[in-house]
Design an enzyme around this catalytic site. Structure first.
Site, mmCIF file in Angstrom:
data_model
loop_
_atom_site.group_PDB
_atom_site.id
_atom_site.type_symbol
_atom_site.label_atom_id
_atom_site.label_comp_id
_atom_site.label_asym_id
_atom_site.label_seq_id
_atom_site.Cartn_x
_atom_site.Cartn_y
_atom_site.Cartn_z
ATOM 1 N N ASP A 1 0.807 -1.220 0.000
ATOM 2 C CA ASP A 1 0.000 0.000 0.000
ATOM 3 C C ASP A 1 0.842 1.273 0.000
ATOM 4 O O ASP A 1 2.070 1.229 0.182
ATOM 5 C CB ASP A 1 -0.946 -0.002 1.220
ATOM 6 N N ASN B 1 -7.491 -3.361 14.492
ATOM 7 C CA ASN B 1 -8.885 -3.581 14.067
ATOM 8 C C ASN B 1 -8.997 -4.749 13.081
ATOM 9 O O ASN B 1 -10.041 -4.991 12.509
ATOM 10 C CB ASN B 1 -9.471 -2.301 13.443
ATOM 11 N N HIS C 1 -7.212 -5.100 10.250
ATOM 12 C CA HIS C 1 -6.933 -4.832 8.829
ATOM 13 C C HIS C 1 -5.648 -5.520 8.375
ATOM 14 O O HIS C 1 -4.741 -5.772 9.172
ATOM 15 C CB HIS C 1 -6.925 -3.324 8.514
ATOM 16 N N GLU D 1 -9.577 -2.028 5.523
ATOM 17 C CA GLU D 1 -10.228 -1.801 6.802
ATOM 18 C C GLU D 1 -11.461 -2.695 6.931
ATOM 19 O O GLU D 1 -11.950 -3.236 5.924
ATOM 20 C CB GLU D 1 -10.635 -0.319 6.904
HETATM 21 P P1 PGA Z 1 2.281 -2.056 12.735
HETATM 22 O O1 PGA Z 1 1.047 -1.919 11.754
HETATM 23 O O2 PGA Z 1 3.214 -3.021 12.113
HETATM 24 O O3 PGA Z 1 2.869 -0.669 12.794
HETATM 25 O O4 PGA Z 1 1.731 -2.527 14.039
HETATM 26 C C1 PGA Z 1 0.477 -3.074 11.241
HETATM 27 C C2 PGA Z 1 -0.678 -2.700 10.376
HETATM 28 O O5 PGA Z 1 -1.330 -1.664 10.631
HETATM 29 O O6 PGA Z 1 -0.958 -3.446 9.416
#
Ligand code: PGA
Length: 250
Positions: A67, A136, A138, A143
């Site tokens: 992304d 959450n 994702h 999302e």
């Molecule tokens: P993080 O984020 O590795 O900074 O915990 C993971 C994500 O949001 O997919």
């Protein structure tokens, strides 16, 4: 899904790096799906160390990132393109032309999503896709509520995601509101998926993912239960709310 409990962040990163290095050695022209965020930084450090020490070559490897923020210039220190350069690409010998990341500054974003899907679908699929998980649920920037049949698309970021990512910015207002992300269907096309999970902040979501049969678009990571080759490398803190006997997926 295979769940491998590891001690901590360091062990998670080290095991993940061994899996990637093994793949690069056995298939020098493999396609790697890469992720940003705090979780894979340790893995990238290990890959860099190995490159310096053992010379594992990325000369023929192609990389595909999940992304990018919409509107973020690749030169901007908060862009994912910049993140990848700083944390991995500048330190190994992957050719610039083999690096694929959605362009968040494209004038026509829908066309950019289509272009990215064409790149992803060229030739064989991604050999190993690295994923992190949001609290959450994702994966990528998909999302809760994202269709499991989605391909690369534009998303409006959840407020919880913007707040979680605000740590990389000066102020919350600077965190972009939209991103381009590979969709769930695009992610599931990978031959092998490695989900990395570390820390107490991920304990609730791991409990939800691993102790219920839920396969629901409200929990994007639950789509992984439909894939044949998923390994979850999660540390003790991330699994602290999952009693071993309740691990439904092994
Ligand atoms: P993080 O984020 O590795 O900074 O915990 C993971 C994500 O949001 O997919």
């Amino acid at each position: 899904m295979k769940v491998l409990e590891v001690k901590d962040y360091h062990e998670m990163s080290s095991i993940a790096s061994r899996i990637i290095i093994e793949k690069v050695k056995s298939k020098p022209d493999c396609k790697l799906g890469l992720a940003t965020g705090g979780t894979p930084i340790g893995l990238y450090k290990e890959l860099i160390q190995d490159y310096r020490k053992n010379g594992t070559s990325y000369d023929h490897v192609c990389t595909y990132n999940l992304d990018e923020y919409v509107g973020m210039d690749p030169e901007d220190p908060n862009s994912y393109r910049y993140f990848m350069e700083k944390n991995l690409f500048a330190h190994i010998n992957v050719p610039e032309s083999h690096i694929h990341i959605p362009d968040g500054t494209a004038e026509f974003l829908e066309a950019e999503c289509e272009r990215y899907d064409v790149e992803l679908n060229r030739g064989e699929g991604v050999d190993i896709q690295i994923l992190g998980i949001g609290s959450n649920g994702h994966i990528g920037f998909n999302e809760p509520g994202t269709s499991f049949s989605s391909h690369t698309h534009i998303v409006k970021l959840a407020e919880t995601t913007r707040k979680a990512n605000a740590r990389f910015f000066q102020r919350l207002e600077e965190v972009p509101t939209h991103a381009i992300t590979m969709g769930i269907a695009s992610i599931l096309k990978a031959k092998q998926i490695l989900l990395l999970v570390s820390g107490i902040k991920k304990a609730e979501v791991m409990k939800r993912l691993l102790t219920t049969n839920e396969i629901d678009e409200q929990l994007p990571a639950s789509a992984l239960k439909k894939h044949q080759n998923v390994t979850i490398l999660a540390d003790e803190n991330a699994l602290s709310l999952v009693k071993k006997a309740h691990l439904k997926y092994k």
